[in-house]
Design a protein around this motif. Structure first.
Motif, PDB file in Angstrom:
ATOM      1  N   ASP A  35       0.828  -1.213   0.000  1.00 56.42           N
ATOM      2  CA  ASP A  35       0.000   0.000   0.000  1.00 56.42           C
ATOM      3  C   ASP A  35       0.859   1.259   0.000  1.00 56.42           C
ATOM      4  O   ASP A  35       0.428   2.310  -0.464  1.00 56.42           O
ATOM      5  N   TYR A  36       2.062   1.164   0.534  1.00 59.56           N
ATOM      6  CA  TYR A  36       2.932   2.328   0.710  1.00 59.56           C
ATOM      7  C   TYR A  36       4.220   2.269  -0.105  1.00 59.56           C
ATOM      8  O   TYR A  36       4.922   3.265  -0.237  1.00 59.56           O
ATOM      9  N   TYR A  37       4.541   1.124  -0.657  1.00 60.28           N
ATOM     10  CA  TYR A  37       5.857   0.865  -1.230  1.00 60.28           C
ATOM     11  C   TYR A  37       6.298   1.882  -2.289  1.00 60.28           C
ATOM     12  O   TYR A  37       7.436   2.327  -2.285  1.00 60.28           O
ATOM     13  N   LYS A  38       5.425   2.236  -3.213  1.00 61.53           N
ATOM     14  CA  LYS A  38       5.818   3.130  -4.311  1.00 61.53           C
ATOM     15  C   LYS A  38       5.976   4.586  -3.870  1.00 61.53           C
ATOM     16  O   LYS A  38       6.721   5.339  -4.480  1.00 61.53           O
ATOM     17  N   ASP A  39       5.270   4.985  -2.810  1.00 71.46           N
ATOM     18  CA  ASP A  39       5.240   6.400  -2.430  1.00 71.46           C
ATOM     19  C   ASP A  39       6.020   6.745  -1.170  1.00 71.46           C
ATOM     20  O   ASP A  39       6.186   7.920  -0.864  1.00 71.46           O
ATOM     21  N   CYS A  40       6.468   5.748  -0.435  1.00 63.16           N
ATOM     22  CA  CYS A  40       7.122   6.013   0.854  1.00 63.16           C
ATOM     23  C   CYS A  40       8.503   5.378   0.925  1.00 63.16           C
ATOM     24  O   CYS A  40       8.755   4.352   0.302  1.00 63.16           O
ATOM     25  N   ARG A  41       9.361   6.011   1.715  1.00 63.70           N
ATOM     26  CA  ARG A  41      10.681   5.436   1.992  1.00 63.70           C
ATOM     27  C   ARG A  41      10.511   4.304   3.008  1.00 63.70           C
ATOM     28  O   ARG A  41       9.497   4.192   3.673  1.00 63.70           O
ATOM     29  N   ALA A  42      11.544   3.474   3.133  1.00 64.47           N
ATOM     30  CA  ALA A  42      11.492   2.323   4.041  1.00 64.47           C
ATOM     31  C   ALA A  42      11.208   2.750   5.479  1.00 64.47           C
ATOM     32  O   ALA A  42      10.389   2.118   6.165  1.00 64.47           O
ATOM     33  N   ASP A  43      11.830   3.819   5.951  1.00 70.01           N
ATOM     34  CA  ASP A  43      11.601   4.261   7.332  1.00 70.01           C
ATOM     35  C   ASP A  43      10.161   4.748   7.533  1.00 70.01           C
ATOM     36  O   ASP A  43       9.575   4.544   8.599  1.00 70.01           O
ATOM     37  N   GLU A  44       9.578   5.361   6.508  1.00 66.41           N
ATOM     38  CA  GLU A  44       8.181   5.794   6.601  1.00 66.41           C
ATOM     39  C   GLU A  44       7.244   4.592   6.671  1.00 66.41           C
ATOM     40  O   GLU A  44       6.262   4.602   7.418  1.00 66.41           O
ATOM     41  N   ILE A  45       7.550   3.569   5.874  1.00 65.47           N
ATOM     42  CA  ILE A  45       6.736   2.354   5.891  1.00 65.47           C
ATOM     43  C   ILE A  45       6.818   1.701   7.267  1.00 65.47           C
ATOM     44  O   ILE A  45       5.799   1.270   7.828  1.00 65.47           O
ATOM     45  N   LYS A  46       8.022   1.643   7.835  1.00 71.17           N
ATOM     46  CA  LYS A  46       8.183   1.060   9.174  1.00 71.17           C
ATOM     47  C   LYS A  46       7.344   1.813  10.196  1.00 71.17           C
ATOM     48  O   LYS A  46       6.670   1.212  11.030  1.00 71.17           O
ATOM     49  N   ASN A  47       7.381   3.151  10.137  1.00 77.73           N
ATOM     50  CA  ASN A  47       6.603   3.956  11.088  1.00 77.73           C
ATOM     51  C   ASN A  47       5.102   3.708  10.942  1.00 77.73           C
ATOM     52  O   ASN A  47       4.378   3.707  11.930  1.00 77.73           O
ATOM     53  N   LYS A  48       4.646   3.487   9.737  1.00 75.45           N
ATOM     54  CA  LYS A  48       3.219   3.266   9.499  1.00 75.45           C
ATOM     55  C   LYS A  48       2.756   1.894   9.991  1.00 75.45           C
ATOM     56  O   LYS A  48       1.615   1.733  10.412  1.00 75.45           O
ATOM     57  N   LYS A  52       1.688  -2.899  13.984  1.00 74.87           N
ATOM     58  CA  LYS A  52       1.102  -4.178  13.570  1.00 74.87           C
ATOM     59  C   LYS A  52       2.149  -5.288  13.404  1.00 74.87           C
ATOM     60  O   LYS A  52       1.843  -6.464  13.602  1.00 74.87           O
ATOM     61  N   TYR A  53       3.387  -4.909  13.014  1.00 75.27           N
ATOM     62  CA  TYR A  53       4.452  -5.880  12.750  1.00 75.27           C
ATOM     63  C   TYR A  53       5.742  -5.411  13.395  1.00 75.27           C
ATOM     64  O   TYR A  53       5.950  -4.226  13.618  1.00 75.27           O
ATOM     65  N   SER A  54       6.654  -6.348  13.647  1.00 76.36           N
ATOM     66  CA  SER A  54       7.951  -5.978  14.219  1.00 76.36           C
ATOM     67  C   SER A  54       8.837  -5.360  13.143  1.00 76.36           C
ATOM     68  O   SER A  54       8.628  -5.574  11.941  1.00 76.36           O
ATOM     69  N   ALA A  55       9.841  -4.611  13.571  1.00 70.66           N
ATOM     70  CA  ALA A  55      10.775  -3.969  12.636  1.00 70.66           C
ATOM     71  C   ALA A  55      11.494  -5.011  11.784  1.00 70.66           C
ATOM     72  O   ALA A  55      11.691  -4.809  10.580  1.00 70.66           O
ATOM     73  N   ASP A  56      11.861  -6.141  12.399  1.00 70.96           N
ATOM     74  CA  ASP A  56      12.541  -7.202  11.650  1.00 70.96           C
ATOM     75  C   ASP A  56      11.639  -7.794  10.568  1.00 70.96           C
ATOM     76  O   ASP A  56      12.092  -8.062   9.459  1.00 70.96           O
ATOM     77  N   GLU A  57      10.364  -7.995  10.892  1.00 71.79           N
ATOM     78  CA  GLU A  57       9.419  -8.525   9.902  1.00 71.79           C
ATOM     79  C   GLU A  57       9.255  -7.566   8.727  1.00 71.79           C
ATOM     80  O   GLU A  57       9.229  -7.986   7.570  1.00 71.79           O
ATOM     81  N   ILE A  58       9.166  -6.298   9.033  1.00 74.59           N
ATOM     82  CA  ILE A  58       9.004  -5.279   7.988  1.00 74.59           C
ATOM     83  C   ILE A  58      10.233  -5.250   7.093  1.00 74.59           C
ATOM     84  O   ILE A  58      10.119  -5.236   5.865  1.00 74.59           O
ATOM     85  N   GLU A  59      11.422  -5.255   7.704  1.00 75.82           N
ATOM     86  CA  GLU A  59      12.665  -5.236   6.928  1.00 75.82           C
ATOM     87  C   GLU A  59      12.782  -6.458   6.023  1.00 75.82           C
ATOM     88  O   GLU A  59      13.180  -6.354   4.859  1.00 75.82           O
ATOM     89  N   GLU A  60      12.432  -7.628   6.542  1.00 73.29           N
ATOM     90  CA  GLU A  60      12.508  -8.857   5.746  1.00 73.29           C
ATOM     91  C   GLU A  60      11.540  -8.789   4.553  1.00 73.29           C
ATOM     92  O   GLU A  60      11.903  -9.133   3.425  1.00 73.29           O
ATOM     93  N   ALA A  61      10.331  -8.327   4.800  1.00 75.36           N
ATOM     94  CA  ALA A  61       9.351  -8.225   3.720  1.00 75.36           C
ATOM     95  C   ALA A  61       9.796  -7.199   2.675  1.00 75.36           C
ATOM     96  O   ALA A  61       9.645  -7.424   1.465  1.00 75.36           O
ATOM     97  N   LEU A  62      10.368  -6.092   3.122  1.00 76.91           N
ATOM     98  CA  LEU A  62      10.882  -5.080   2.182  1.00 76.91           C
ATOM     99  C   LEU A  62      11.989  -5.657   1.304  1.00 76.91           C
ATOM    100  O   LEU A  62      12.036  -5.388   0.101  1.00 76.91           O
TER     101      LEU A  62
END
Length: 136
Positions: A35-48, A52-62
């Motif tokens: 939902d955010y990938y094309k318009d947001c930086r990785a740190d913005e996606i993590k903040n959003k 709901k998810y851990s930082a490690d999970e978000i980084e792995e999915a990215l």
């Protein structure tokens, strides 16, 4: 233009890359990140999504999304863009599917189309409407 379509069907998250034709079944976190990938930086996606998810999970999915992108399987470039005379238009129809029948004679109990009526009245597209897309 790079484009994806996301949808969920019976609890399964599906992502289709329009230009490559790749179809992906993804987990909830990847589905949400897109939902955010094309318009947001990785740190913005993590903040959003950190609630709901851990930082490690978000980084792995990215990383997984980036790998798919590097392989041309998601957000791929349009292979026909150089052949289209005017890119000033928002979009170009490359394919069209007509749903000409709102009926099926098989009546399978397990059918996604509610035993052939697609959850509505059984009907056929009129000849007049079937011809409309053929007029340029």
């Amino acid at each position: 233009m790079t484009m994806i379509h996301k949808f969920s069907l019976m609890g399964t998250n599906i992502v289709v890359d329009v230009n490559s034709g790749a179809v992906h079944v993804v987990d909830d976190i990847t589905f949400d990140i897109l939902d955010y990938y094309k318009d947001c930086r990785a740190d913005e996606i993590k903040n959003k999504l950190i609630c709901k998810y851990s930082a490690d999970e978000i980084e792995e999915a990215l990383k997984e999304i980036e790998s798919l992108r590097a392989d041309g399987l998601i957000y791929s470039e349009d292979p026909y863009k150089e052949y289209i005379p005017s890119m000033n238009r928002k979009s170009v129809v490359k394919a069209l599917c007509l749903h000409i029948s709102h009926d099926c004679n098989l009546r399978c109990k397990y059918c996604f189309a509610s035993t052939g009526n697609f959850g509505g009245q059984r009907s056929m597209m009129s000849r007049k409407w079937a011809k409309k897309p053929l007029i340029f």
